[in-house]
Design a protein around this motif. Structure first.
Motif, PDB file in Angstrom:
ATOM      1  N   LEU A  18      54.990  39.699  43.932  1.00  0.00           N
ATOM      2  CA  LEU A  18      54.048  38.924  43.124  1.00  0.00           C
ATOM      3  C   LEU A  18      53.971  39.522  41.719  1.00  0.00           C
ATOM      4  N   PRO A  19      54.949  39.226  40.873  1.00  0.00           N
ATOM      5  CA  PRO A  19      54.973  39.788  39.519  1.00  0.00           C
ATOM      6  C   PRO A  19      53.694  39.479  38.733  1.00  0.00           C
ATOM      7  N   GLY A  20      53.231  40.474  37.976  1.00  0.00           N
ATOM      8  CA  GLY A  20      52.055  40.280  37.137  1.00  0.00           C
ATOM      9  C   GLY A  20      50.751  40.159  37.890  1.00  0.00           C
ATOM     10  N   LYS A  21      50.728  40.639  39.123  1.00  0.00           N
ATOM     11  CA  LYS A  21      49.577  40.396  39.992  1.00  0.00           C
ATOM     12  C   LYS A  21      48.271  40.981  39.469  1.00  0.00           C
ATOM     13  N   VAL A  22      48.325  42.108  38.748  1.00  0.00           N
ATOM     14  CA  VAL A  22      47.073  42.767  38.354  1.00  0.00           C
ATOM     15  C   VAL A  22      46.316  41.992  37.283  1.00  0.00           C
ATOM     16  N   LEU A  23      46.994  41.088  36.594  1.00  0.00           N
ATOM     17  CA  LEU A  23      46.314  40.277  35.585  1.00  0.00           C
ATOM     18  C   LEU A  23      46.189  38.816  35.997  1.00  0.00           C
ATOM     19  N   LYS A  24      46.416  38.542  37.285  1.00  0.00           N
ATOM     20  CA  LYS A  24      46.228  37.184  37.788  1.00  0.00           C
ATOM     21  C   LYS A  24      44.752  36.786  37.683  1.00  0.00           C
ATOM     22  N   PRO A  25      44.472  35.507  37.374  1.00  0.00           N
ATOM     23  CA  PRO A  25      43.084  35.043  37.318  1.00  0.00           C
ATOM     24  C   PRO A  25      42.403  35.215  38.671  1.00  0.00           C
ATOM     25  N   LEU A  26      41.141  35.599  38.626  1.00  0.00           N
ATOM     26  CA  LEU A  26      40.338  35.746  39.833  1.00  0.00           C
ATOM     27  C   LEU A  26      38.920  35.297  39.484  1.00  0.00           C
ATOM     28  N   GLY A  27      38.577  34.113  39.917  1.00  0.00           N
ATOM     29  CA  GLY A  27      37.295  33.542  39.531  1.00  0.00           C
ATOM     30  C   GLY A  27      37.267  33.310  38.034  1.00  0.00           C
ATOM     31  N   ASN A  28      36.229  33.787  37.373  1.00  0.00           N
ATOM     32  CA  ASN A  28      36.104  33.632  35.924  1.00  0.00           C
ATOM     33  C   ASN A  28      36.767  34.758  35.144  1.00  0.00           C
ATOM     34  N   VAL A  29      37.312  35.739  35.859  1.00  0.00           N
ATOM     35  CA  VAL A  29      37.931  36.887  35.190  1.00  0.00           C
ATOM     36  C   VAL A  29      39.357  37.075  35.697  1.00  0.00           C
ATOM     37  N   ASP A  30      39.715  38.302  36.079  1.00  0.00           N
ATOM     38  CA  ASP A  30      41.049  38.580  36.597  1.00  0.00           C
ATOM     39  C   ASP A  30      40.985  39.757  37.570  1.00  0.00           C
ATOM     40  N   VAL A  31      42.099  40.045  38.196  1.00  0.00           N
ATOM     41  CA  VAL A  31      42.153  41.084  39.232  1.00  0.00           C
ATOM     42  C   VAL A  31      41.742  42.442  38.679  1.00  0.00           C
ATOM     43  N   LEU A  32      42.253  42.804  37.512  1.00  0.00           N
ATOM     44  CA  LEU A  32      41.972  44.117  36.953  1.00  0.00           C
ATOM     45  C   LEU A  32      40.493  44.284  36.606  1.00  0.00           C
ATOM     46  N   THR A  33      39.851  43.218  36.180  1.00  0.00           N
ATOM     47  CA  THR A  33      38.409  43.284  35.900  1.00  0.00           C
ATOM     48  C   THR A  33      37.639  43.640  37.161  1.00  0.00           C
ATOM     49  N   TYR A  34      37.972  42.990  38.274  1.00  0.00           N
ATOM     50  CA  TYR A  34      37.309  43.310  39.544  1.00  0.00           C
ATOM     51  C   TYR A  34      37.506  44.788  39.880  1.00  0.00           C
ATOM     52  N   ASN A  35      38.723  45.247  39.752  1.00  0.00           N
ATOM     53  CA  ASN A  35      39.041  46.619  40.122  1.00  0.00           C
ATOM     54  C   ASN A  35      38.284  47.622  39.257  1.00  0.00           C
ATOM     55  N   ILE A  36      38.284  47.398  37.967  1.00  0.00           N
ATOM     56  CA  ILE A  36      37.637  48.336  37.047  1.00  0.00           C
ATOM     57  C   ILE A  36      36.125  48.313  37.190  1.00  0.00           C
ATOM     58  N   GLU A  37      35.540  47.133  37.308  1.00  0.00           N
ATOM     59  CA  GLU A  37      34.086  47.058  37.457  1.00  0.00           C
ATOM     60  C   GLU A  37      33.620  47.784  38.708  1.00  0.00           C
ATOM     61  N   ARG A  38      34.380  47.680  39.755  1.00  0.00           N
ATOM     62  CA  ARG A  38      34.013  48.351  40.998  1.00  0.00           C
ATOM     63  C   ARG A  38      34.215  49.869  40.893  1.00  0.00           C
ATOM     64  N   CYS A  39      35.250  50.289  40.166  1.00  0.00           N
ATOM     65  CA  CYS A  39      35.440  51.727  39.961  1.00  0.00           C
ATOM     66  C   CYS A  39      34.321  52.307  39.103  1.00  0.00           C
ATOM     67  N   ARG A  40      33.875  51.558  38.123  1.00  0.00           N
ATOM     68  CA  ARG A  40      32.785  52.020  37.273  1.00  0.00           C
ATOM     69  C   ARG A  40      31.465  52.116  38.034  1.00  0.00           C
ATOM     70  N   ALA A  41      31.388  51.437  39.156  1.00  0.00           N
ATOM     71  CA  ALA A  41      30.176  51.474  39.972  1.00  0.00           C
ATOM     72  C   ALA A  41      30.153  52.659  40.934  1.00  0.00           C
ATOM     73  N   ILE A  42      31.242  53.419  40.989  1.00  0.00           N
ATOM     74  CA  ILE A  42      31.294  54.584  41.870  1.00  0.00           C
ATOM     75  C   ILE A  42      30.429  55.690  41.280  1.00  0.00           C
ATOM     76  N   LYS A  43      29.465  56.155  42.041  1.00  0.00           N
ATOM     77  CA  LYS A  43      28.557  57.196  41.569  1.00  0.00           C
ATOM     78  C   LYS A  43      29.291  58.534  41.450  1.00  0.00           C
ATOM     79  N   GLY A  44      29.098  59.192  40.305  1.00  0.00           N
ATOM     80  CA  GLY A  44      29.713  60.492  40.096  1.00  0.00           C
ATOM     81  C   GLY A  44      31.001  60.462  39.312  1.00  0.00           C
TER      82      GLY A  44
END
Length: 240
Positions: free
Chosen positions: A16-42
């Motif tokens: 699946l070429p280019g998968k990390v920037l595929k659209p996901l809802g109103n954003v994209d895959v990488l946005t989901y990943n980064i937002e969730r990493c930023r929510a990790i405490k510590g």
């Protein structure tokens, strides 16, 4: 104590070429990943580690537009990419995240950080069977440097921490027990094929929230087998 999360990301993918920037809802895959990493405490900093190949220029552009820290290194030697990135930030611990896991479990990751702060070991091993796509790894910077020196097989260079699993006696470690509500190994919540993208898109349509709890995602998929079965037949590539 300084802890950073390094997210390995690249545009090249055989299935699946280019998968990390595929659209996901109103954003994209990488946005989901980064937002969730930023929510990790510590976690003190979240960095995207991509390659120096021209095809990954789009990831760099995305990071610059979204004000996300990034590092460029080897495309094939992912371990070296992690080490060189970590050297720049000089952390005590590194959390390894893969960008093709948009629902990485930030709540569980927070507990793993807490465990590492308490135990001060080389690495945290996960005991139990998670759905594929939720796990992260946390390892000390010194242990990462050691692996870089001694782990010379192709699987060690590609999978970053794999050496520690093969030669566990060389490391101190803490064990994180997977909670019962996450012990569902038959679910596939990662992104590697078009079927994965279709399934994950259905989850996003239902929740429309980058910070939805992984527990709720698991519950949803268990209650809607017609969705979880979309990519249930996909086989993960073997480690060579």
């Amino acid at each position: 104590m300084k802890i950073i999360a390094i997210i390995q990301a690249r545009m090249g993918s055989s299935r699946l070429p280019g998968k990390v920037l595929k659209p996901l809802g109103n954003v994209d895959v990488l946005t989901y990943n980064i937002e969730r990493c930023r929510a990790i405490k510590g976690i003190d900093e979240v960095i995207v580690a991509t390659s120096t190949l021209s095809q990954d220029d789009s990831i760099v552009t995305w990071c610059e537009e979204h004000q996300v820290a990034y590092f460029r290194g080897s495309e094939g030697d992912v371990l070296d990419r992690y080490v060189q990135c970590a050297k720049f930030y000089k952390p005590d611990y590194v959390m390894r995240v893969t960008s093709d896991c948009p629902f990485v479990d930030y709540e569980m990751a927070s507990e793993m950080v807490e465990l590492m702060i308490k135990e001060r070991k080389d690495i945290v091993f996960i005991k139990g069977q998670l759905p594929r796509g939720l796990a992260v790894e946390i390892i000390s910077y010194e242990a990462l440097l050691h692996i870089n020196e001694v782990g010379q097989e192709p699987r060690h260079r590609e999978h970053v921490t794999y050496y520690a699993y093969e030669f566990i006696e060389e490391f101190t470690y803490a064990t994180y027990d997977v909670p019962e509500n996450r012990n569902v190994p038959n679910l596939r919540i990662t992104l590697d094929t078009k079927e994965d993208l279709i399934m994950i898109t259905e989850v996003v349509k239902y929740f429309n929230d980058p910070l939805v709890s992984s527990v709720d995602v698991i519950k949803f998929l268990k209650e809607h087998p017609e969705i979880s079965e979309i990519n249930a037949h996909i086989e993960q590539k073997p480690v060579i």
